[in-house]
Design an enzyme around this catalytic site. Structure first.
Site, mmCIF file in Angstrom:
data_model
loop_
_atom_site.group_PDB
_atom_site.id
_atom_site.type_symbol
_atom_site.label_atom_id
_atom_site.label_comp_id
_atom_site.label_asym_id
_atom_site.label_seq_id
_atom_site.Cartn_x
_atom_site.Cartn_y
_atom_site.Cartn_z
ATOM 1 N N CYS A 186 0.816 -0.769 0.318
ATOM 2 C CA CYS A 186 0.270 0.165 -0.032
ATOM 3 C C CYS A 186 1.192 0.673 -0.354
ATOM 4 O O CYS A 186 0.061 2.687 -0.105
ATOM 5 C CB CYS A 186 -1.226 0.138 1.209
ATOM 6 S SG CYS A 186 -2.075 -1.374 1.733
ATOM 7 N N HIS A 211 -3.601 7.245 2.924
ATOM 8 C CA HIS A 211 -3.426 6.053 1.912
ATOM 9 C C HIS A 211 -5.141 5.838 2.881
ATOM 10 O O HIS A 211 -5.396 5.499 4.496
ATOM 11 C CB HIS A 211 -2.841 4.794 2.737
ATOM 12 C CG HIS A 211 -3.032 3.924 2.221
ATOM 13 N ND1 HIS A 211 -3.728 3.260 0.862
ATOM 14 C CD2 HIS A 211 -3.188 2.288 3.044
ATOM 15 C CE1 HIS A 211 -4.138 1.790 0.549
ATOM 16 N NE2 HIS A 211 -3.189 1.721 2.145
ATOM 17 N N ASN A 219 -9.977 -0.295 -0.009
ATOM 18 C CA ASN A 219 -8.588 0.012 0.280
ATOM 19 C C ASN A 219 -7.912 -0.578 -1.068
ATOM 20 O O ASN A 219 -8.119 -1.870 -1.608
ATOM 21 C CB ASN A 219 -7.914 -0.820 1.452
ATOM 22 C CG ASN A 219 -5.908 -0.625 1.481
ATOM 23 O OD1 ASN A 219 -5.481 -0.632 0.474
ATOM 24 N ND2 ASN A 219 -5.308 -1.770 2.040
HETATM 25 N N1 ACO Z 1 -17.813 -8.744 9.416
HETATM 26 C C1 ACO Z 1 -18.046 -9.483 10.971
HETATM 27 N N2 ACO Z 1 -17.592 -9.710 11.573
HETATM 28 C C2 ACO Z 1 -16.438 -9.382 11.362
HETATM 29 C C3 ACO Z 1 -15.284 -8.991 10.025
HETATM 30 C C4 ACO Z 1 -16.441 -8.410 9.543
HETATM 31 N N3 ACO Z 1 -16.091 -8.484 7.926
HETATM 32 N N4 ACO Z 1 -14.325 -9.337 9.886
HETATM 33 C C5 ACO Z 1 -13.741 -9.752 12.065
HETATM 34 N N5 ACO Z 1 -14.860 -9.547 12.501
HETATM 35 C C6 ACO Z 1 -15.403 -9.811 13.847
HETATM 36 C C7 ACO Z 1 -13.821 -10.734 14.048
HETATM 37 O O1 ACO Z 1 -13.900 -12.250 14.126
HETATM 38 C C8 ACO Z 1 -13.640 -10.892 15.711
HETATM 39 O O2 ACO Z 1 -14.905 -11.462 15.911
HETATM 40 P P1 ACO Z 1 -14.896 -12.017 17.753
HETATM 41 O O3 ACO Z 1 -13.648 -11.219 19.136
HETATM 42 O O4 ACO Z 1 -15.563 -12.871 17.971
HETATM 43 O O5 ACO Z 1 -13.129 -12.965 17.082
HETATM 44 C C9 ACO Z 1 -14.094 -9.292 15.926
HETATM 45 O O6 ACO Z 1 -14.887 -8.373 14.712
HETATM 46 C C10 ACO Z 1 -13.194 -8.173 16.024
HETATM 47 O O7 ACO Z 1 -12.863 -8.648 15.586
HETATM 48 P P2 ACO Z 1 -11.026 -7.308 15.252
HETATM 49 O O8 ACO Z 1 -9.893 -7.888 14.207
HETATM 50 O O9 ACO Z 1 -10.685 -6.890 16.609
HETATM 51 O O10 ACO Z 1 -11.660 -6.127 13.974
HETATM 52 P P3 ACO Z 1 -10.963 -4.348 14.917
HETATM 53 O O11 ACO Z 1 -11.825 -3.360 15.347
HETATM 54 O O12 ACO Z 1 -9.763 -4.621 14.792
HETATM 55 O O13 ACO Z 1 -11.625 -4.810 12.933
HETATM 56 C C11 ACO Z 1 -10.223 -3.989 10.704
HETATM 57 C C12 ACO Z 1 -10.244 -4.852 11.310
HETATM 58 C C13 ACO Z 1 -11.526 -3.595 10.498
HETATM 59 C C14 ACO Z 1 -9.231 -5.227 9.879
HETATM 60 C C15 ACO Z 1 -8.494 -3.442 11.425
HETATM 61 O O14 ACO Z 1 -8.116 -4.387 11.991
HETATM 62 C C16 ACO Z 1 -7.899 -2.590 10.668
HETATM 63 O O15 ACO Z 1 -8.321 -1.934 9.545
HETATM 64 N N6 ACO Z 1 -7.180 -2.734 9.963
HETATM 65 C C17 ACO Z 1 -6.504 -2.420 9.522
HETATM 66 C C18 ACO Z 1 -6.206 -3.288 8.386
HETATM 67 C C19 ACO Z 1 -5.554 -1.954 7.195
HETATM 68 O O16 ACO Z 1 -4.998 -1.129 7.219
HETATM 69 N N7 ACO Z 1 -4.872 -2.722 6.673
HETATM 70 C C20 ACO Z 1 -4.216 -2.247 5.229
HETATM 71 C C21 ACO Z 1 -3.617 -2.961 4.353
HETATM 72 S S1 ACO Z 1 -4.427 -3.916 3.873
HETATM 73 C C22 ACO Z 1 -3.030 -4.489 2.261
HETATM 74 O O17 ACO Z 1 -2.022 -4.453 2.086
HETATM 75 C C23 ACO Z 1 -2.847 -5.656 0.967
#
Ligand code: ACO
Length: 418
Positions: free
Chosen positions: A117, A257, A287
């Site tokens: 990214c 980003h 993204n």
């Molecule tokens: N829908 C519903 N529930 C979900 C989903 C979904 N799409 N995805 C995860 N959950 C659940 C998880 O299983 C978890 O459940 P559990 O507590 O029963 O295990 C709960 O939601 C919380 O999960 P977290 O991972 O703690 O959620 P978080 O608030 O951290 O949000 C997210 C997740 C959106 C992915 C966040 O961590 C994020 O944005 N991280 C950065 C991602 C990023 O910037 N990636 C960069 C680049 S990608 C690339 O380079 C190709």
């Protein structure tokens, strides 16, 4: 980084997104999620997805032509093409070389650059060096992705986040008082496991087993990437501004980003920048990795949010782990809005059938039930039992432990979006 001996400016920007629009409600048909979860955790409402016959170079070509037109540069005047992507058409030849041929950029050299990214900021920095050093006058920098091709559409942790698109910038020598004022790049390979596509390279070449285990798809530890992003965006922005001799007060527009609205918001708060000075389009595109910043720049130019004389701060982070920032004093206005759509295409709504099918295969692989079916029936119907892999086995740590290394695996097996 070597200090510029000749100023470098962005003389034209172009963008392109594929026509298929996939909403959060569409995704709820294939994974256990809902619009509210996705919107409140990420800010994403919909994303664009390339058709099966569309590869990264197809989007890149449209964006590149638009950028060249805006800069008033013919393809045969381009000296160098750099394409930042993690979804090249194929491992080689480079997407930059494919693009060079398609554009008729007959005298241009070309190479791909991979910084996930952060790819566009890395490519901007790399391209600028050639002009600063006096080696080249015109460099075409492209960030282009078809991430939809490397997403496991049955994995709700990743499939809701990503989208497809392309953006391009033409770099030229700068007029006095404009152009790139500060640049900063960073990397920390110790965090590589947090975000990766495990198979398809020399460590885990493509094999029936890697395909059966879904190892050609993106894997991510979202929570850790989130923490890393919030920290490094601040560090990168501060370093680039310091190089430019500026502070956050001098920033007219912040173009981060587009990975997660919560990350964007928390960085803007840390920089003390009101949201009116932040470009946000993650709600419509998700993204798009290396394409995210140039697509955002394109929209900001079309809506008149970027004007000549403004100071624009670009900040990215991504897999690698990598991060980077650039400070640009913008040199031109865009007189009229320009489209992001592919030529002759209108947005098209509804979940593409190939995504539905791929998600069903993913559920079978993980031994999970299809919507409304018992688990055993689903996996028996669509995959041999021996290939069903529990989703826990696809966690980054498990994959690392399972990696056999390159010994005894002579065949190169890449992937690609073509
Ligand atoms: N829908 C519903 N529930 C979900 C989903 C979904 N799409 N995805 C995860 N959950 C659940 C998880 O299983 C978890 O459940 P559990 O507590 O029963 O295990 C709960 O939601 C919380 O999960 P977290 O991972 O703690 O959620 P978080 O608030 O951290 O949000 C997210 C997740 C959106 C992915 C966040 O961590 C994020 O944005 N991280 C950065 C991602 C990023 O910037 N990636 C960069 C680049 S990608 C690339 O380079 C190709």
């Amino acid at each position: 980084m070597v200090a510029a001996v000749r100023g470098v400016t962005i003389a034209g920007i172009g963008g392109c997104v594929p026509p298929a629009v996939v909403t959060n409600d569409d995704l709820a048909q294939v994974v256990e999620t809902d619009d509210e979860w996705i919107r409140t955790r990420t800010g994403i409402r919909q994303r664009r997805v390339a058709d099966p016959g569309t590869a990264t170079s197809d989007l890149a070509e449209v964006a590149a032509r638009r950028a060249l037109e805006e800069a008033g540069v013919r393809p045969d005047q381009v000296d160098l093409i750099i394409v930042a992507t993690v979804t090249p058409d194929m491992p080689f030849p480079s997407t930059a070389c494919l693009l060079q041929d398609r554009l008729g950029a007959t005298r241009a050299a070309g190479f791909d650059l991979e910084a996930a990214c952060s790819g566009f900021v890395y490519a901007l920095a790399a391209g600028a060096q050639f002009i600063a050093a006096g080696l080249y006058d015109t460099v075409l920098v492209v960030g282009a992705e078809t991430l939809s091709k490397i997403i496991d559409w049955s994995d709700r942790r990743t499939c809701v986040l990503l989208g497809d698109g392309a953006g391009a910038a033409v770099l030229r020598p700068a007029a006095p008082g404009e152009g790139i004022l500060g640049l900063y790049l960073g990397a920390d390979g110790s965090g590589g496991d947090l975000l990766k596509q495990p198979a398809g390279g020399s460590r885990l070449p493509a094999s029936p087993e890697t395909v059966a285990r879904g190892l050609h798809f993106v894997q991510m530890n979202g929570r850790e990437v989130f923490k890393f992003a919030v920290k490094t965006m601040g560090d990168a922005a501060q370093a680039a501004l310091a190089q430019a001799g500026l502070t956050f007060d001098d920033v007219d527009l912040y173009v981060p980003h587009q990975a997660n609205f919560r990350i964007i918001e928390s960085s803007a708060r840390r920089f003390d920048l009101p949201l009116e000075r932040v470009v946000v389009n993650i709600d419509r595109y998700g993204n798009t990795s290396a394409a995210s910043i140039p697509v955002a720049l394109d929209e900001a130019l079309s809506t008149g949010r970027i004007r000549a004389g403004q100071t624009v701060l670009l900040v990215a982070f991504g897999g690698g782990l990598t991060w980077g920032a650039a400070v640009v004093r913008w040199g031109y206005d865009r007189p009229a809005p320009r489209p992001l759509e592919m030529p002759g295409q209108e947005p098209r709504y509804g979940l593409p059938e190939w995504i539905r099918e791929q998600a069903a295969r993913g559920r079978a692989r993980a031994g999970e039930p299809a919507q409304g079916e018992p688990a055993a029936a689903a996996s028996e119907a669509t995959a041999p039992a021996a290939l069903a892999v529990p989703r826990a086995a696809l966690d980054p740590a498990a994959v690392t432990a399972a990696s056999p290394g390159s010994e005894g695996r002579p065949a190169w097996g890449g992937g690609g979006t073509r």
